[in-house]
Design an enzyme around this catalytic site. Structure first.
Site, short mmCIF file in Angstrom:
data_model
loop_
_atom_site.label_atom_id
_atom_site.label_comp_id
_atom_site.label_asym_id
_atom_site.label_seq_id
_atom_site.Cartn_x
_atom_site.Cartn_y
_atom_site.Cartn_z
N TYR A 84 0.81 -1.23 0.00
CA TYR A 84 0.00 0.00 0.00
C TYR A 84 0.84 1.28 0.00
O TYR A 84 2.04 1.24 0.17
CB TYR A 84 -1.06 -0.01 1.08
CG TYR A 84 -0.70 -0.09 2.54
CD1 TYR A 84 -1.72 -0.27 3.46
CD2 TYR A 84 0.60 0.01 3.03
CE1 TYR A 84 -1.45 -0.34 4.82
CE2 TYR A 84 0.88 -0.06 4.38
CZ TYR A 84 -0.16 -0.22 5.27
OH TYR A 84 0.11 -0.29 6.62
N GLU A 85 0.15 2.39 -0.26
CA GLU A 85 0.78 3.69 -0.51
C GLU A 85 1.71 3.65 -1.73
O GLU A 85 2.72 4.34 -1.79
CB GLU A 85 1.54 4.19 0.72
CG GLU A 85 0.70 4.33 1.96
CD GLU A 85 -0.58 5.13 1.73
OE1 GLU A 85 -0.59 5.99 0.83
OE2 GLU A 85 -1.56 4.88 2.45
N GLY A 86 1.32 2.87 -2.70
CA GLY A 86 2.13 2.69 -3.90
C GLY A 86 3.05 1.51 -3.73
O GLY A 86 3.92 1.50 -2.86
#
Length: 598
Positions: free
Chosen positions: A439-441
């Site tokens: 997550y968060e890229g």
């Protein structure tokens, strides 16, 4: 097995390595003397260990519950622990004094965040998301919006979320469909569905402030048409208190591999009232303040879970009696030796520790850059620190989570079969840390961001500044007044930096003509960059430790530090050669198969 916060490591870093007492003349640093900071961290460790850590295992087993009225109940004890968190003022450590915060530097809050996250990563995500919302609101909010929301967010009375992903789009936000209709009164009607919204609904706070990406009517297609809206769960009344319930709700909770104590929500907005943050069509620009804050937080999460798993594995290894040392019994009075006598167990533990200690130094150094970007007295220092923040954010997120997983995996291996059961914490740590690479890229996206955007930004000014800093450090310690303090670490840094510079030149020569080559090389480049940063941290730490030893200190901490550092040089740093070789192999082999050959 109890969580132990790494207080001593931070004392060493802040006192001997980064020397924060020399920065008290900077704005916001006046109340951050070493004595004050360490008093704060001593209390933070007690809070994390005594209040939060006992909730980690039970919270994982119980998880969150979605009720018939769309409310969410968190695991037992979470609500009370959150109340204790805000009553003690922990959420306001680095908040702006203009809105009720304590105004301490970011590096202090970062250390506290590691303690909180190591104690329970699922719990720590609730206040962590709010910090990101504060960053975005500070960057893009009007004076009225800041005055209304920031005091309550900083105090923890209200919480925040970030709403980007939709069922049909994750990384490619240009495809999002959530709509914003201008209501003509300064507000917008927000309609759409968002998924994977961490802390999207819970029973801790009086209000939840959702930051939602949406497309206003008539906006252009793609990312250039995205705007950012503040959509509270309860619409504040004239006195700024939670008033009418907004038309949004949690429609479901994700059933996840880990972080069970955090509510990961499907959020539905049905003409919910929201307010624009910043200008129309500039939503991503403002949201990046929150996203970058979150990416640094996720890198810290990988480090913190890795540390917690290492602590558990080291304690297990001391107590676990199995077999005898190959060189003869080490505990002849016992039926067997502890598994610490086995070199392979030591390999896993010491490689992990060498990564964690330098990773902790790295993220503390990056947090210090965040402070210097705002507080440094001269513009050149502020500019360099700001450049470093942009350049190193994907490295922190990507490399520290990759290594956090590796450490956690090895910690489970140290536990043997016991680690695969739920009787020990290794299994939970393994499940919790895995999301940090996603997550968060995803880390692949971080690598592409580093290679495709951050390296060429401003004509390569950031990476050239970073190389120049390392060159200056090497010159001072190789032939300058500090020669001989920790020469092997300086020699290693010089060599590793040369490999990173070689890789950078290869990307410049090959990536421009064939983007596939740059993309294929990107993950190895990120890892090589991470190794260089950790090597730099070890050079500084080894020098500081050797200075204390030369001065006559009999504290075993310094000798231990040097021994762990040598493990890094001999067992971890050689990975640099592998990354450089793979990076230069190009993209031909990766792109050779047709789609139907997979």
């Amino acid at each position: 097995m109890a969580y132990t916060a790494p207080v001593r490591d931070y004392q060493f870093l802040f006192d001997k390595v980064f020397k924060i007492d020399g920065l008290t003349n900077l704005a916001g640093f006046g109340d951050a003397s070493l004595d004050t900071v360490m008093q704060i961290l001593d209390e933070a460790a007690k809070f994390a260990q005594d209040v939060i850590a006992p909730l980690n295992g039970p919270g994982d087993k119980q998880g969150c519950v979605l009720n018939a009225d769309h409310s969410v109940t968190a695991p037992d004890g979470y609500k009370e622990a959150y109340q204790a968190l805000i009553e003690a003022g922990w959420t306001s450590l680095s908040g702006s004094p203009d809105y009720g915060g304590q105004g301490l530097p970011h590096f202090v809050n970062m250390a506290f965040s590691e303690f909180l996250t190591g104690a329970s990563s699922a719990f720590a995500m609730y206040p962590g998301l709010t910090e990101g919302a504060i960053a975005a609101l500070t960057a893009g909010g009007t004076d009225a919006q800041k005055a209304l929301y920031l005091p309550k967010l900083i105090s923890g009375e209200w919480s925040g979320t970030m709403n980007l992903t939709e069922p049909h789009c994750g990384t490619d936000l240009g495809l999002l469909r959530t709509k914003a209709k201008d209501k003509g009164d300064g507000s917008y009607a927000i309609t759409g569905q968002k998924i994977w919204i961490s802390a999207g609904e819970h029973d801790f706070t009086g209000n939840i402030c959702h930051l939602v990406l949406a497309r206003a009517e008539g906006a252009p297609e793609g990312v250039k048409g995205i705007s950012l809206f503040l959509v509270p769960k309860f619409i504040p009344d004239a006195d700024g208190n939670p008033g009418e319930r907004n038309s949004l709700h949690c429609a479901g909770l994700e059933h996840k591999m880990g972080i069970h104590g955090n509510s990961t929500c499907v959020m539905v907005y049905e003409e919910a009232t929201g307010w624009l943050l910043g200008n129309l069509h500039e939503g991503l620009k403002i949201m990046f303040y929150m996203m970058n804050n979150a990416r640094l937080g996720v890198g810290l999460q990988g480090l913190a879970i890795g540390h917690a798993s290492y602590v558990a594995a080291a304690e297990f290894a001391k107590d676990r009696l199995q077999g005898r040392a190959l060189t003869g019994p080490k505990s002849p009075d016992k039926p067997a030796d502890s598994i610490l006598v086995h070199p392979d167990v030591r390999r896993m533990l010491l490689e992990s520790r060498s990564i964690l200690e330098s990773g902790r130094a790295f993220i503390a150094w990056v947090a210090l850059q965040a402070d210097l970007a705002h507080a440094a007295e001269d513009e050149k220092t502020r500019e360099k620190a700001s450049d470093y923040m942009a350049l190193l954010t994907p490295v922190v997120k990507g490399y520290l989570t990759e290594k956090g997983l590796k450490v956690t995996q090895d910690s489970m291996q140290v536990h043997g079969g016991s680690g695969f059961t739920e009787h020990f914490p290794a299994s939970q740590y393994m499940r919790d840390v895995r999301i940090t690479l996603i997550y968060e890229g995803t880390n692949g996206i971080q690598a592409l961001d580093l290679v495709g955007r951050k390296l060429p930004s401003k004509g390569g000014r950031s990476i050239m500044s970073f190389f120049a800093e390392i060159d200056a450090y090497v010159a001072e310690h190789e032939n300058g007044p500090k020669t001989g303090k920790a020469p092997e670490f300086v020699t290693a840094l010089k060599t590793t930096k040369a490999k990173l510079q070689d890789a950078t030149m290869w990307l410049m020569q090959n990536g421009m003509t064939n983007p596939d080559k740059a993309a294929a090389a990107s993950m190895d480049y990120l890892c090589l960059f991470g190794l260089t940063c950790l090597n730099y941290m070890w050079a500084m730490m080894a020098e500081a430790a050797q200075i204390e030893i030369d001065a006559g200190s009999d504290d075993p901490y310094y000798d231990t530090k040097l021994k762990v550092g040598r493990v890094f040089l001999e067992r971890v740093l050689p990975e640099a050669d592998s990354h450089l070789l793979k990076l230069k192999s190009g993209s031909e082999a990766l792109m050779a198969l047709a789609d139907d050959q997979f």
